[in-house]
Scaffold this motif. Sequence first.
Motif, PDB file in Angstrom:
ATOM      1  N   HIS A   1       0.830  -1.202   0.000  1.00 43.45           N
ATOM      2  CA  HIS A   1       0.000   0.000   0.000  1.00 43.45           C
ATOM      3  C   HIS A   1       0.862   1.249   0.000  1.00 43.45           C
ATOM      4  O   HIS A   1       0.661   2.149  -0.802  1.00 43.45           O
ATOM      5  N   GLY A   2       1.809   1.345   0.903  1.00 42.72           N
ATOM      6  CA  GLY A   2       2.697   2.507   0.942  1.00 42.72           C
ATOM      7  C   GLY A   2       2.708   3.250   2.253  1.00 42.72           C
ATOM      8  O   GLY A   2       3.606   4.044   2.502  1.00 42.72           O
ATOM      9  N   HIS A   3       1.703   3.005   3.122  1.00 42.74           N
ATOM     10  CA  HIS A   3       1.700   3.700   4.413  1.00 42.74           C
ATOM     11  C   HIS A   3       2.846   3.214   5.294  1.00 42.74           C
ATOM     12  O   HIS A   3       3.201   3.880   6.267  1.00 42.74           O
ATOM     13  N   GLN A   4       3.473   2.089   4.913  1.00 46.90           N
ATOM     14  CA  GLN A   4       4.605   1.548   5.667  1.00 46.90           C
ATOM     15  C   GLN A   4       5.899   2.323   5.370  1.00 46.90           C
ATOM     16  O   GLN A   4       6.870   2.188   6.098  1.00 46.90           O
ATOM     17  N   ILE A   5       5.918   3.078   4.289  1.00 46.88           N
ATOM     18  CA  ILE A   5       7.107   3.832   3.873  1.00 46.88           C
ATOM     19  C   ILE A   5       7.148   5.152   4.631  1.00 46.88           C
ATOM     20  O   ILE A   5       6.187   5.925   4.600  1.00 46.88           O
ATOM     21  N   VAL A   6       8.263   5.406   5.307  1.00 44.23           N
ATOM     22  CA  VAL A   6       8.404   6.660   6.062  1.00 44.23           C
ATOM     23  C   VAL A   6       9.700   7.329   5.631  1.00 44.23           C
ATOM     24  O   VAL A   6      10.749   6.704   5.664  1.00 44.23           O
ATOM     25  N   PRO A   7       9.626   8.610   5.253  1.00 44.45           N
ATOM     26  CA  PRO A   7       8.424   9.401   4.951  1.00 44.45           C
ATOM     27  C   PRO A   7       7.663   8.827   3.743  1.00 44.45           C
ATOM     28  O   PRO A   7       8.259   8.201   2.884  1.00 44.45           O
ATOM     29  N   TRP A   8       6.358   9.056   3.696  1.00 38.61           N
ATOM     30  CA  TRP A   8       5.506   8.528   2.643  1.00 38.61           C
ATOM     31  C   TRP A   8       6.035   8.924   1.272  1.00 38.61           C
ATOM     32  O   TRP A   8       6.309  10.086   1.019  1.00 38.61           O
ATOM     33  N   GLY A   9       6.189   7.930   0.396  1.00 42.13           N
ATOM     34  CA  GLY A   9       6.630   8.183  -0.970  1.00 42.13           C
ATOM     35  C   GLY A   9       8.120   8.464  -1.118  1.00 42.13           C
ATOM     36  O   GLY A   9       8.586   8.737  -2.213  1.00 42.13           O
TER      37      GLY A   9
END
Length: 192
Positions: free
Chosen positions: A95-103
């Motif tokens: 999904h991508g919410h796991q990536i910090v910072p987003w994107g």
Amino acid sequence: FLYLVSFVARMLVLVLGDLHIPYRAHELPEKFKKLLVPGKIQKILCTGNLCSKETFEYLKTLASDVHVTKGDFDTSNYPESKTIEVGQFKIGLIHGHQIVPWGDRESLGMLQRDMDVDILISGHTHNYESFEANEKFFINPGSATGAYSGFTSDVCPSFVLMDVQGNHAIVYTYQLRNGEVKVEKLEHKKKA
């Protein structure tokens, strides 16, 4: 005489996510629905935030092979991440919410290496983006409905179609801008 013909199977893959139906958007834009017809697409890769069983059932009418990862607003039991083989590509889906910072590109690169994939597909930001880094390819299909995000309410509806043939992917991005569908084409080849 015996002739050997080399045939590389083509696969049309729909990549989309962040639909947020019915909470942030009622449905896909009508102009997108006219483009997405049953029988043309072989596989669907969705970054999540479908938010309803009906949306998943709609995707199943477009292609029987549907892969979804769990978004931060999904209540269904989708996996957090998935790896799918398409042609000669190993594709990672999150999904991508796991990536910090987003994107964040550096964080996406770290996850791509951890998953050991050729193409990483992620969402969550609701903004379309694709780029190459270290001979790998990254796609964020954006929000197919144009649903607002935590960053902005000005979201351009978008999705991606990948035409995969062996080690070659032609990536078509569809964006709805000022009531018109705009298409952008990119190509990515996996190194031998």
